[in-house]
Motif scaffolding. Structure first.
Motif, short mmCIF file in Angstrom:
data_model
loop_
_atom_site.label_atom_id
_atom_site.label_comp_id
_atom_site.label_asym_id
_atom_site.label_seq_id
_atom_site.Cartn_x
_atom_site.Cartn_y
_atom_site.Cartn_z
N HIS A 61 0.84 -1.19 0.00
CA HIS A 61 0.00 0.00 0.00
C HIS A 61 0.88 1.25 0.00
CE1 HIS A 61 -3.52 -2.47 0.62
NE2 HIS A 61 -2.95 -3.05 1.67
N ALA A 62 0.62 2.12 -0.96
CA ALA A 62 1.40 3.36 -1.08
C ALA A 62 0.54 4.41 -1.77
CB ALA A 62 2.68 3.12 -1.88
N ALA A 63 0.71 5.65 -1.38
CA ALA A 63 -0.08 6.74 -1.95
C ALA A 63 0.06 6.81 -3.46
CB ALA A 63 0.35 8.06 -1.32
N ALA A 64 1.25 6.47 -3.97
CA ALA A 64 1.50 6.57 -5.41
C ALA A 64 0.69 5.57 -6.22
CB ALA A 64 2.99 6.36 -5.68
N HIS A 65 0.14 4.54 -5.58
CA HIS A 65 -0.66 3.56 -6.31
C HIS A 65 -1.98 4.14 -6.80
CE1 HIS A 65 2.30 0.72 -5.27
NE2 HIS A 65 1.77 0.20 -4.18
N LEU A 66 -2.47 5.18 -6.15
CA LEU A 66 -3.76 5.76 -6.52
C LEU A 66 -3.58 6.73 -7.68
CD1 LEU A 66 -6.80 6.12 -5.97
CD2 LEU A 66 -6.19 7.95 -4.36
N ALA A 67 -4.17 6.43 -8.81
CA ALA A 67 -4.07 7.29 -9.98
C ALA A 67 -4.85 8.58 -9.78
CB ALA A 67 -4.59 6.55 -11.21
N ASP A 68 -4.32 9.67 -10.31
CA ASP A 68 -4.97 10.97 -10.12
C ASP A 68 -6.35 11.04 -10.74
OD1 ASP A 68 -2.68 11.71 -8.85
OD2 ASP A 68 -1.91 12.98 -10.46
N ASP A 69 -6.60 10.22 -11.78
CA ASP A 69 -7.90 10.29 -12.45
C ASP A 69 -8.87 9.20 -11.98
OD1 ASP A 69 -6.60 8.13 -13.55
OD2 ASP A 69 -7.18 8.58 -15.62
N SER A 70 -8.58 8.56 -10.84
CA SER A 70 -9.50 7.58 -10.28
C SER A 70 -10.84 8.24 -9.97
CB SER A 70 -8.93 6.96 -9.01
OG SER A 70 -7.74 6.25 -9.28
N THR A 71 -11.93 7.56 -10.30
CA THR A 71 -13.26 8.15 -10.06
C THR A 71 -13.80 7.82 -8.68
OG1 THR A 71 -14.21 6.22 -11.19
CG2 THR A 71 -13.92 8.25 -12.48
N CYS A 72 -13.26 6.79 -8.03
CA CYS A 72 -13.65 6.48 -6.67
C CYS A 72 -12.64 5.52 -6.06
CB CYS A 72 -15.06 5.87 -6.60
SG CYS A 72 -15.18 4.22 -7.31
N VAL A 73 -12.63 5.46 -4.76
CA VAL A 73 -11.83 4.49 -4.01
C VAL A 73 -12.79 3.58 -3.26
CG1 VAL A 73 -10.22 4.17 -2.10
CG2 VAL A 73 -9.78 5.94 -3.80
N VAL A 74 -12.67 2.28 -3.47
CA VAL A 74 -13.56 1.31 -2.83
C VAL A 74 -12.83 0.69 -1.64
CG1 VAL A 74 -15.00 -0.72 -3.16
CG2 VAL A 74 -14.60 0.83 -5.08
N VAL A 75 -13.50 0.68 -0.49
CA VAL A 75 -12.91 0.15 0.73
C VAL A 75 -13.88 -0.81 1.41
CG1 VAL A 75 -11.53 2.22 1.12
CG2 VAL A 75 -13.78 2.02 2.18
N LEU A 86 -5.85 5.74 1.17
CA LEU A 86 -7.06 6.41 1.64
C LEU A 86 -6.75 7.87 1.98
CD1 LEU A 86 -10.02 5.82 2.12
CD2 LEU A 86 -9.45 5.13 4.46
N VAL A 87 -5.60 8.10 2.58
CA VAL A 87 -5.16 9.47 2.88
C VAL A 87 -4.99 10.26 1.58
CG1 VAL A 87 -3.30 10.88 3.84
CG2 VAL A 87 -4.05 8.82 5.06
N ARG A 88 -4.39 9.62 0.58
CA ARG A 88 -4.19 10.27 -0.71
C ARG A 88 -5.52 10.59 -1.39
NH1 ARG A 88 -1.62 13.90 -3.57
NH2 ARG A 88 -1.32 13.34 -5.78
N ALA A 89 -6.49 9.70 -1.24
CA ALA A 89 -7.82 9.95 -1.81
C ALA A 89 -8.43 11.21 -1.24
CB ALA A 89 -8.71 8.74 -1.57
N ALA A 90 -8.26 11.41 0.07
CA ALA A 90 -8.79 12.62 0.71
C ALA A 90 -8.10 13.86 0.16
CB ALA A 90 -8.61 12.52 2.22
N GLU A 91 -6.78 13.76 -0.06
CA GLU A 91 -6.04 14.90 -0.60
C GLU A 91 -6.50 15.27 -2.01
OE1 GLU A 91 -2.05 13.52 -0.40
OE2 GLU A 91 -1.84 13.83 1.77
N LEU A 92 -6.83 14.24 -2.81
CA LEU A 92 -7.25 14.47 -4.19
C LEU A 92 -8.75 14.76 -4.32
CD1 LEU A 92 -5.26 11.61 -6.00
CD2 LEU A 92 -4.74 14.06 -6.03
N GLY A 93 -9.47 14.54 -3.22
CA GLY A 93 -10.92 14.72 -3.29
C GLY A 93 -11.63 13.60 -4.02
N VAL A 94 -11.02 12.41 -4.06
CA VAL A 94 -11.64 11.26 -4.72
C VAL A 94 -12.69 10.64 -3.79
CG1 VAL A 94 -11.24 8.99 -5.75
CG2 VAL A 94 -9.53 10.80 -6.03
N PRO A 95 -13.90 10.44 -4.25
CA PRO A 95 -14.94 9.85 -3.39
C PRO A 95 -14.56 8.48 -2.89
CG PRO A 95 -15.90 10.75 -5.41
CD PRO A 95 -14.41 10.76 -5.60
N VAL A 96 -14.89 8.19 -1.63
CA VAL A 96 -14.64 6.89 -1.04
C VAL A 96 -15.97 6.14 -0.95
CG1 VAL A 96 -13.83 5.63 0.99
CG2 VAL A 96 -12.65 7.72 0.24
N VAL A 97 -15.99 4.92 -1.47
CA VAL A 97 -17.21 4.12 -1.55
C VAL A 97 -17.00 2.83 -0.77
CG1 VAL A 97 -18.80 2.92 -3.11
CG2 VAL A 97 -17.73 5.07 -3.83
#
Length: 464
Positions: A61-75, A86-97
């Motif tokens: 798990h690493a912040a760099a794994h999350l692509a900038d154009d991801s439309t959502c993060v599933v948890v 998950l922290v990176r998703a919050a920084e990018l404003g990516v919705p968490v589902v």
């Protein structure tokens, strides 16, 4: 025709994509054309199967794994707040589902069957998936285990039926709106999320309340918790209730179960007529799962005799009394059982299937909280074996609880008269079993953790 991609799910990123529930959703999205990515803690066959569908799977798990154009993060509920992705998703404003919301969106527009219960969900969901596929109905399905035949836990079908395992552990099953709901049993489990049976009943009642108007609840007429739940249901004006079981009052009555080695022949009384079919796994609890599947399919309008014949094509789910191999007359079988009721059912099933064999169990307790609440009952269940090896607790998502160890189970087992050997180092288990096993014995690896890895290792040691 099945629907396409749900809104905002065309470029999802899954944290913990290798998990049973998460991987199933990811597979269906990939098959529907989504650009799926995700991460998991280790390499696995599941990761490889996802890559074969075109998904990008990172290990670790690493912040760099999350692509900038991801439309959502599933948890799932197991993902902690400090996960770097998950922290990176919050920084990018990516919705968490949450995975339950993702699964609910996949069911949209389809005739959903949601299979719930403390035990037996994976098996019953699998039976339905296999039978409906055999009948040419091409269902979609999401299951918490890999089917023996197709070898996968999920599939996007072109038909209008979606069969899903409905998880009560974190109340996520309350998100679904099924046409048919199955409740196999209701018992106290998942102690980190439920403090009492009343909370469990309330949660299941909410689940049942989400059945679409005119839909059907298929529920056990035998299991005490299911019977109690039925009595608690209040608004029944839009719900048809179909009970099943050995009870004389059951709508679909189990007339007879005849063991035939590692299979069973089941006869039910349905609408005044007897119907007999084969279940290709041993034990009465699996037979009852098949009857629940039969009742659910009939509720969707599928002819009972067609469905009964198709249920006979079910050959099992990985980790549900799965034969791993045989060496020098010793069979090694894998069981996912981790709750005392499941343990007892599987041990009794093996006793019934091979009454003259010695039964040796390698048991790995799952979760500190479950051991704290049910350790005594786990030990009592192990008394059904001729001898047992008990490993340390598999923590999964939990932190240790002071004073809670496998000793709680071992002491209870010995009090019940069981022959128990504690083993702290899992790597030594194959050698220990090799010193115990004799020709004709059955070795059962049991638990929801990585005890499943020991089956091939034990077979390899026995071959030497």
């Amino acid at each position: 025709m099945a629907p396409g991609l749900p809104t905002a799910m065309d470029r999802p990123h899954f944290i913990g994509i290798g998990g049973a529930g998460m991987s199933g959703i990811a597979k269906i999205l990939a098959q529907r054309g989504a650009r799926v990515a995700g991460s998991d803690s280790r390499e696995s066959a599941t990761a490889e199967s996802l890559r074969a569908l075109g998904a990008t799977v990172h290990i670790g798990h690493a912040a760099a794994h999350l692509a900038d154009d991801s439309t959502c993060v599933v948890v799932s509920s197991a993902i902690r707040d400090d996960n770097p992705e998950l922290v990176r998703a919050a920084e990018l404003g990516v919705p968490v589902v949450h995975r339950s919301d993702a699964l609910a969106s996949l069911m949209g527009g389809l005739r959903a069957i949601a299979v719930a219960g403390t035990h037996g969900k994976t098996t019953t969901t699998s039976m339905l998936a296999v039978a409906l596929t055999e009948l040419g109905l091409d269902p979609s399905y999401a299951i918490g285990g890999d089917l023996e035949g197709p070898g996968t836990n999920a599939r996007h079908g072109q038909g209008d039926i979606f069969v899903a395992e409905a998880d009560e552990s974190d109340r996520s099953f309350q998100k679904y709106d099924p046409e048919v709901a199955i409740v196999l049993n209701v018992e106290l489990d998942h102690h980190a999320n439920y403090a009492s049976m009343d909370e469990i009943y309330d949660s299941f009642e909410t689940f049942v309340g989400k059945v679409v108007p005119g839909g059907t609840l298929v529920i056990s007429a035998d299991q005490a918790g299911a019977v109690e739940l039925t009595s608690r249901l209040r608004d029944l004006s839009t719900l048809k209730i179909v009970t099943y079981g050995a009870s004389p009052t059951a709508d679909v009555r189990v007339h007879k179960i005849t063991p035939r080695g590692l299979t069973s022949e089941v006869t039910v009384l349905l609408d005044g007529r007897y119907l007999t079919f084969t279940v290709s796994v041993p034990g009465s609890h699996y037979a009852h799962n098949a009857v629940a599947a039969l009742a659910a399919g009939v509720a969707l309008g599928i002819p009972a005799h067609n469905l009964a014949s198709a249920l006979g094509k079910y050959t099992g789910v990985k980790r549900r009394l799965q034969l791993k191999g045989e060496v020098n007359g010793v069979q090694v079988i894998d069981s996912y059982a981790h709750h005392p009721t499941e343990m007892t059912a599987d041990l009794e099933a093996m006793r019934g299937a091979a009454a003259d064999a010695r039964l040796l169990v390698v048991f790995q307790p799952h979760l500190f909280s479950r051991t704290q609440e049910l350790g005594t009952e786990m030990g009592q269940a192990l008394a059904l074996a001729d001898a047992s090896v008990v490993l340390d607790i598999y923590p999964a998502r939990e932190d240790p609880i002071p004073g809670i160890t496998s000793a709680l189970i071992i002491d209870a087992a010995r009090t019940a008269g069981a022959d128990v050997t504690p083993v702290a180092d899992k790597a030594t288990v194959p050698e220990v079993i090799a010193g115990m096993a004799k020709q004709g014995d059955l070795v059962l690896t049991m638990g929801a953790g990585d005890v499943t890895d020991l089956g091939p290792q034990i077979l390899a040691r026995l071959s030497n």
